[in-house]
Design an enzyme around this catalytic site. Sequence first.
Site, PDB file in Angstrom:
ATOM      1  CG  ASN A 262     -12.795   5.995  -6.556  1.00  0.00           C
ATOM      2  OD1 ASN A 262     -13.216   6.918  -7.283  1.00  0.00           O
ATOM      3  ND2 ASN A 262     -11.673   5.767  -6.178  1.00  0.00           N
TER       4      ASN A 262
ATOM      5  N   GLY B 297     -18.389   3.518  -2.700  1.00  0.00           N
ATOM      6  CA  GLY B 297     -19.650   3.939  -2.213  1.00  0.00           C
ATOM      7  C   GLY B 297     -20.673   4.042  -3.585  1.00  0.00           C
TER       8      GLY B 297
ATOM      9  CE  LYS C  38      -4.461   0.769   0.170  1.00  0.00           C
ATOM     10  NZ  LYS C  38      -5.354   0.136  -0.515  1.00  0.00           N
TER      11      LYS C  38
HETATM   12  P1  NAD Z   1     -12.830   8.105  -2.463  1.00  0.00           P
HETATM   13  O1  NAD Z   1     -11.852   8.942  -1.922  1.00  0.00           O
HETATM   14  O2  NAD Z   1     -13.377   7.827  -3.802  1.00  0.00           O
HETATM   15  O3  NAD Z   1     -14.199   8.112  -1.409  1.00  0.00           O
HETATM   16  C1  NAD Z   1     -14.399   8.102  -0.151  1.00  0.00           C
HETATM   17  C2  NAD Z   1     -15.651   8.738   0.213  1.00  0.00           C
HETATM   18  O4  NAD Z   1     -15.897   8.662   1.904  1.00  0.00           O
HETATM   19  C3  NAD Z   1     -15.957   9.869  -0.297  1.00  0.00           C
HETATM   20  O5  NAD Z   1     -17.162  10.070  -0.754  1.00  0.00           O
HETATM   21  C4  NAD Z   1     -15.788  10.916   1.231  1.00  0.00           C
HETATM   22  O6  NAD Z   1     -16.673  12.110   1.215  1.00  0.00           O
HETATM   23  C5  NAD Z   1     -16.566   9.771   2.205  1.00  0.00           C
HETATM   24  N1  NAD Z   1     -16.073   9.866   3.427  1.00  0.00           N
HETATM   25  C6  NAD Z   1     -14.830  10.437   4.113  1.00  0.00           C
HETATM   26  N2  NAD Z   1     -15.077  10.506   5.454  1.00  0.00           N
HETATM   27  C7  NAD Z   1     -16.291  10.119   5.754  1.00  0.00           C
HETATM   28  C8  NAD Z   1     -16.922   9.919   6.951  1.00  0.00           C
HETATM   29  N3  NAD Z   1     -16.446  10.037   8.009  1.00  0.00           N
HETATM   30  N4  NAD Z   1     -18.396   9.502   6.889  1.00  0.00           N
HETATM   31  C9  NAD Z   1     -18.805   9.409   5.715  1.00  0.00           C
HETATM   32  N5  NAD Z   1     -18.226   9.661   4.538  1.00  0.00           N
HETATM   33  C10 NAD Z   1     -16.879   9.906   4.574  1.00  0.00           C
HETATM   34  O7  NAD Z   1     -12.403   6.385  -1.826  1.00  0.00           O
HETATM   35  P2  NAD Z   1     -12.648   4.958  -2.329  1.00  0.00           P
HETATM   36  O8  NAD Z   1     -11.685   4.590  -3.309  1.00  0.00           O
HETATM   37  O9  NAD Z   1     -14.171   4.831  -2.639  1.00  0.00           O
HETATM   38  O10 NAD Z   1     -12.266   4.114  -0.971  1.00  0.00           O
HETATM   39  C11 NAD Z   1     -13.201   3.989   0.068  1.00  0.00           C
HETATM   40  C12 NAD Z   1     -12.727   2.662   0.979  1.00  0.00           C
HETATM   41  O11 NAD Z   1     -12.829   1.650   0.133  1.00  0.00           O
HETATM   42  C13 NAD Z   1     -11.551   2.938   1.590  1.00  0.00           C
HETATM   43  O12 NAD Z   1     -11.457   2.438   2.838  1.00  0.00           O
HETATM   44  C14 NAD Z   1     -10.514   2.067   0.512  1.00  0.00           C
HETATM   45  O13 NAD Z   1      -9.272   1.683   1.080  1.00  0.00           O
HETATM   46  C15 NAD Z   1     -11.584   1.054   0.287  1.00  0.00           C
HETATM   47  N6  NAD Z   1     -11.305   0.458  -1.005  1.00  0.00           N
HETATM   48  C16 NAD Z   1     -11.097   1.120  -2.303  1.00  0.00           C
HETATM   49  C17 NAD Z   1     -10.947   0.297  -3.560  1.00  0.00           C
HETATM   50  C18 NAD Z   1     -11.087   1.188  -4.704  1.00  0.00           C
HETATM   51  O14 NAD Z   1     -10.828   0.364  -5.811  1.00  0.00           O
HETATM   52  N7  NAD Z   1     -10.670   2.336  -4.911  1.00  0.00           N
HETATM   53  C19 NAD Z   1     -10.624  -0.867  -3.753  1.00  0.00           C
HETATM   54  C20 NAD Z   1     -10.761  -1.668  -2.149  1.00  0.00           C
HETATM   55  C21 NAD Z   1     -11.208  -1.061  -1.043  1.00  0.00           C
END
Ligand code: NAD
Length: 444
Positions: free
Chosen positions: A244, A246, A103
Amino acid sequence: MSTFLENVKGFVEDAARTAKISDEVLARLKTPDRVLEFEIPVRMGDGSEKKFSAWRVQHNNALGPYKGGIRFHHESNLDEVKALGSLMTWKTSVVGLPYGGAKGAVAVDPRALSPRELEELSRGYVRGIWQEIGPQKDIPAPDVGTNAEIMDWMADEYAHLSGRREDAAFTGKSVGKGGSRGREIATGFGGYVILREYLKLQPTIYNPRNTTSAVPTESGHDRVAEVDIRGKLPPTVAIQGFGNVGAAIARTLSDHGFKITAISDSKGALYEPEGIDIKKVTDIKERTGIIDRAVCYSLGPSGEPCKVFTNEELLFLPVDILIPAALEEQITQENAEKIQAKVILEMANGPTSRQAEEILARRGIEVVPDILANSGGVVGSYFEWVQSREGKYWSEEEVLAKIDAKLTEAFAAVAAEKEKRSVSWRMAAYIRALTRVAEAIKKQ
Ligand code: NAD
């Protein structure tokens, strides 16, 4: 040590004990192979130079090249990257990919940078790690705060520095720059596949009060045929985080007939018991960048404004399925008693603490763990890597079908482990993951 890192190490220790992994191998599984720590100088718009702390943690490569995303977040720190790197090792292992885990992160709020500053930072990150990465060594991808455009800059900088264009050095690139169709929704889509398989084993999770049958989708097929909830109320879902991951799972679940009643981002949360129009909220979020009170008025089918509240309150709503899809450490010892959902699907990495999980287990609430639930992202990345290396080009349908098959198989294997050992979903997934890695270490 941060509580997030402590939690992950605790899960690893618990699983190692049950799987009878030796202390010597366990010590290796708990320690990253290598930690890179550096600073990235960026010339800011006002002419000053600002330095940003950056890390790449290569956790374990017993099963193949290191693989893992890069996070841009102002609260990122080394312990967080170590915990996330470890989770990547278990994730790639549990779904049977030929990868290890890694990571990366930069402590920065990317929204506070101009596009030029962000590009300079992204290229600077690659300058710090380029000799340690590559298609057979370590393959980064997007995570929180990063996206396809940032991966394109990074891949370009890597080509520049190494003197060769290697599309397979990064995944999550845009489709026009060697990326794969379907990668952007892969994590969300994968979450749907895992949930679908889970629900097949839970015929009683819904309240069978209603006799409404499943509604056809735009494409005409029966939305929820796979989980066969006909004659029951559509499952209700609350999703924390609309980035991404959610937004993609919200769209996929809504397409398959689930009722999304609550969503949130870092600014706040919306609740509409009648169900939120996800397509509408996605359009608004893309246009304005936020979900707020003004957006709320146009969401519900009732025409009434939905409720606005804090993103922690979202966790406590009376829904069937709760999906944390934002950041780690959201469900804790302090708030686990208030959770009302029947099952938690961890789309974020590390959203539930060990102590919280004990409370949830006592209350009969199951947790489908991150290393399984959100593994669609790395499986999608794997298929992008394969296409880049072999010069192939698959359609979105082909990529999603491959992800579906891989995850369905992984879920069945974890379900069998759970059945055999009478353990939680998390322990079953960790035991399978650790056992594969431990066997590979022994053969080295
Ligand atoms: P992102 O930056 O695209 O989105 C994160 C979202 O969370 C945003 O909408 C932000 O506003 C919101 N957020 C932040 N703090 C918050 C809070 N306290 N309450 C509510 N919402 C909040 O990130 P992402 O890529 O969607 O990643 C989200 C999670 O999924 C992370 O834990 C990441 O490690 C995990 N993840 C991502 C991927 C990927 O392909 N992008 C793959 C596996 C896991």
